[in-house]
Write an enzyme that holds these catalytic residues in place. Structure first.
Site, mmCIF file in Angstrom:
data_model
loop_
_atom_site.group_PDB
_atom_site.id
_atom_site.type_symbol
_atom_site.label_atom_id
_atom_site.label_comp_id
_atom_site.label_asym_id
_atom_site.label_seq_id
_atom_site.Cartn_x
_atom_site.Cartn_y
_atom_site.Cartn_z
ATOM 1 N N ARG A 1 0.793 -1.238 0.000
ATOM 2 C CA ARG A 1 0.000 0.000 0.000
ATOM 3 C C ARG A 1 0.826 1.289 0.000
ATOM 4 O O ARG A 1 0.547 2.188 -0.803
ATOM 5 C CB ARG A 1 -0.995 0.017 1.169
ATOM 6 C CG ARG A 1 -2.130 -0.985 1.046
ATOM 7 C CD ARG A 1 -2.808 -0.936 -0.286
ATOM 8 N NE ARG A 1 -4.020 -1.764 -0.291
ATOM 9 C CZ ARG A 1 -4.593 -2.221 -1.375
ATOM 10 N NH1 ARG A 1 -4.087 -1.967 -2.562
ATOM 11 N NH2 ARG A 1 -5.692 -2.943 -1.301
ATOM 12 N N ASP B 1 -6.791 -0.303 4.670
ATOM 13 C CA ASP B 1 -6.141 0.329 3.522
ATOM 14 C C ASP B 1 -6.348 1.841 3.471
ATOM 15 O O ASP B 1 -5.468 2.581 3.054
ATOM 16 C CB ASP B 1 -6.607 -0.335 2.217
ATOM 17 C CG ASP B 1 -6.019 -1.730 2.070
ATOM 18 O OD1 ASP B 1 -4.934 -1.971 2.649
ATOM 19 O OD2 ASP B 1 -6.635 -2.566 1.403
ATOM 20 N N SER C 1 -13.988 -10.051 -2.560
ATOM 21 C CA SER C 1 -13.106 -8.899 -2.710
ATOM 22 C C SER C 1 -11.684 -9.442 -2.651
ATOM 23 O O SER C 1 -11.261 -9.995 -1.635
ATOM 24 C CB SER C 1 -13.363 -7.907 -1.570
ATOM 25 O OG SER C 1 -12.324 -6.958 -1.558
HETATM 26 N N1 ARG Z 1 -6.442 -7.967 5.669
HETATM 27 C C1 ARG Z 1 -5.363 -7.638 4.839
HETATM 28 C C2 ARG Z 1 -4.790 -6.312 5.191
HETATM 29 O O1 ARG Z 1 -5.430 -5.514 5.818
HETATM 30 C C3 ARG Z 1 -5.673 -7.754 3.359
HETATM 31 C C4 ARG Z 1 -6.805 -6.921 2.858
HETATM 32 C C5 ARG Z 1 -6.961 -7.127 1.383
HETATM 33 N N2 ARG Z 1 -8.115 -6.516 0.813
HETATM 34 C C6 ARG Z 1 -9.066 -7.158 0.124
HETATM 35 N N3 ARG Z 1 -10.048 -6.457 -0.330
HETATM 36 N N4 ARG Z 1 -9.036 -8.441 -0.115
HETATM 37 O O2 ARG Z 1 -3.658 -6.043 4.879
#
Ligand code: ARG
Length: 394
Positions: free
Chosen positions: A92, A121, A170
Site C-alpha cells: 500500500r 487500507d 473482494s
Molecule cells: N487484511 C489484509 C490487510 O489488511 C488484506 C486486505 C486485502 N483486501 C481485500 N479487499 N481483499 O492487509
C-alpha cells in the site's frame, strides 16, 4: 478545471469511483493510476483498458522493483502479523507513493481511493497522501456505500465488471500474497469453497511425491533457487508456482484490523511460506540465542508498523537498522521439503553457523563433559531453595 487522481485497481470499487467523482464530487477530470506490484499481468492490462475507457487519462506505473526491495526487508524481519504475511500491507505505501507522484506531476487538486471506512487500507493510503500534502477523497467511505449498491450502480453506468452477487469476493493480489474476503466468507463458521483459491491446489490434490527446494541466502536475502541465481521477482514468482502445486501457503484466520474490528481472512502465499520458513531456519543456525530472542520482539514491532501502514515512522528505520545488523551473517542455504500443504526445513548450511558438530556430537570427547557437573550443581538453585521453603511452611 478541477482534477482528481484516483488510485485505480480496475476492480469494482475503484471503477465505480470514476463516475462518482464526476457526478457526486463535481470533478472535471479524473486521472487513474494503476501500480504494478506483481499482481497478474492480466489484471494490470485489464485495469489499463478500463482506466483508458472510463477515465480521462490513465497511468500504469511499474513498481515491482520497489516492492521486491520491501519484500527483502520483510524476509529479513520474518514479517508476520498474527499469522498474516503482510502482502497487502507492505504494498500500500508503495502504491500510494507512486500515485502521489503522479498527482504532483498532474497538479491535481485531490487524490481519491476506493477503500471503505472499515478496513486498514484507507489508513495506509491516506498516511502517504497526507504526507504529500493532498486533500483525500474516499467515495466508498464518505457515501457509505454497500457492495450491493455498487454492483447496481455499475450496471446502470454500463460498467463491465465480473463481480456477481453469487461470487462477491473482494480480492487483493500482489507478488507476495492473494487475499480473499467478503460474501459468505464473512461468516467465520463457513468453510471456504475451493473456488476461492487460485494460487494453490488443495493439499489432498497435491502430488503424492514430495519435492525438495534449496534456497540460498546472502545477508538474509534469497539469491538462488536450486543453485540457480535469480533476481527477487523471478525467485518469488517461481516459488509461488512450485509451492502452489504442492498446496503450500494457505491461511484461513481471524485478524485484528487497526480499527479494532476482527475480520475473517483467507490468504494464499506459497513463496512467502517457503521463504519465511527457510529464513527462520537459517537464522536459528547462525544467530545467537540472545539475538534470536531479542529479534522476536523487534519483529513483532516491525510487523505492527507495516500492518498499520506506518513505515514512514522513524521507528521503522531504526528497527530496520537493527535487523540489517543481524543479517550480516545470515548467509547460507536451507532445503525445504514441500509435501501436501506443508513446507518443512530438512537441511541447512552456513559458514557462519554458531554450531559445532565437534562439540555437540554424542561421539566426540573434544569437550570434557564432566565439566558440566559443576554448572549443573548451581543450575536451578533458587528454585530448589524456594520449594524447600514452601515444604517447610506447609
Ligand atoms: N487484511 C489484509 C490487510 O489488511 C488484506 C486486505 C486485502 N483486501 C481485500 N479487499 N481483499 O492487509
Amino acid at each position: 478545471m478541477s482534477k482528481v487522481v484516483l488510485s485505480y485497481s480496475g476492480g469494482l470499487d475503484t471503477t465505480v469511483c470514476i463516475p462518482l467523482l464526476r457526478e457526486k464530487y463535481g470533478f472535471d477530470e479524473v486521472v487513474t493510476v494503476t501500480v504494478d506490484i506483481g499482481q497478474p499481468e492480466s489484471d494490470v492490462k485489464e485495469a489499463e483498458e478500463r482506466g483508458k475507457k472510463y477515465s480521462d487519462k490513465h497511468y500504469t506505473i511499474d513498481a515491482k522493483k520497489e516492492f521486491v526491495d520491501s519484500l527483502f526487508m520483510l524476509i529479513k524481519a520474518n514479517g508476520d502479523y498474527e499469522g498474516y504475511v503482510l502482502g497487502t500491507s507492505l504494498a500500500r505505501p508503495i502504491i500510494a507513493t507512486k500515485t502521489a507522484e503522479i498527482a504532483l506531476k498532474e497538479k491535481a487538486d485531490a487524490i481519491a481511493h476506493g477503500c471503505t471506512g472499515k478496513g486498514n487500507d484507507q489508513l495506509r493510503f491516506e498516511n502517504i497522501f497526507l504526507q504529500y500534502g493532498f486533500k483525500v477523497i474516499a467515495p466508498m467511505r464518505e457515501l457509505n456505500l454497500t457492495r450491493e449498491w455498487e454492483i447496481n450502480y455499475a450496471k446502470e453506468k454500463g460498467i463491465d465488471i465480473k463481480v456477481s452477487k453469487e461470487k462477491p469476493w473482494s480480492i487483493d493480489e500482489n507478488l507476495w500474497s492473494r487475499s480473499v474476503e467478503g460474501g459468505k466468507l464473512e461468516d467465520p463458521s463457513f468453510i471456504p469453497p475451493e473456488e476461492i483459491f487460485e494460487w494453490t491446489v488443495s493439499p489432498e490434490k497435491a502430488p503424492n511425491q514430495p519435492e525438495i527446494v534449496k534456497i540460498d541466502f546472502e545477508k538474509g536475502v534469497p539469491v538462488a533457487l536450486n543453485d540457480e541465481r535469480k533476481d527477487g521477482f523471478e525467485l518469488i514468482k517461481k516459488l509461488n508456482e512450485i509451492g502452489g502445486k504442492h498446496g503450500v501457503g494457505r491461511t484461513d484466520m481471524m485478524e485484528d484490523r487497526v480499527l479494532g474490528l476482527k475480520a475473517r481472512e483467507n490468504y494464499e502465499h506459497p513463496a512467502a511460506t517457503i521463504l519465511l520458513t527457510a529464513h527462520r531456519d537459517l537464522e536459528k543456525l547462525v544467530l545467537s540465542r540472545r539475538e534470536l530472542k531479542f529479534k522476536r520482539m523487534i519483529e513483532e514491532e516491525w510487523a505492527e508498523l507495516v500492518y498499520y501502514g506506518l513505515t514512514n515512522d522513524p521507528l521503522y528505520d531504526a528497527l530496520n537498522a537493527f535487523i540489517d545488523k543481524t543479517q550480516e551473517r545470515v548467509t547460507g542455504w536451507v532445503k525445504i521439503r514441500l509435501f501436501k500443504g506443508s513446507a518443512t526445513p530438512v537441511a541447512r548450511f552456513s559458514e557462519y553457523a554458531l554450531y559445532s558438530e565437534e562439540l555437540t556430537s554424542f561421539d566426540t570427547t573434544t569437550i570434557d563433559q564432566r565439566l558440566a557437573e559443576g554448572y549443573s550443581a548451581f543450575h536451578g538453585l533458587q528454585g530448589r531453595l524456594y520449594r524447600e521453603i514452601v515444604k517447610r511452611k506447609d
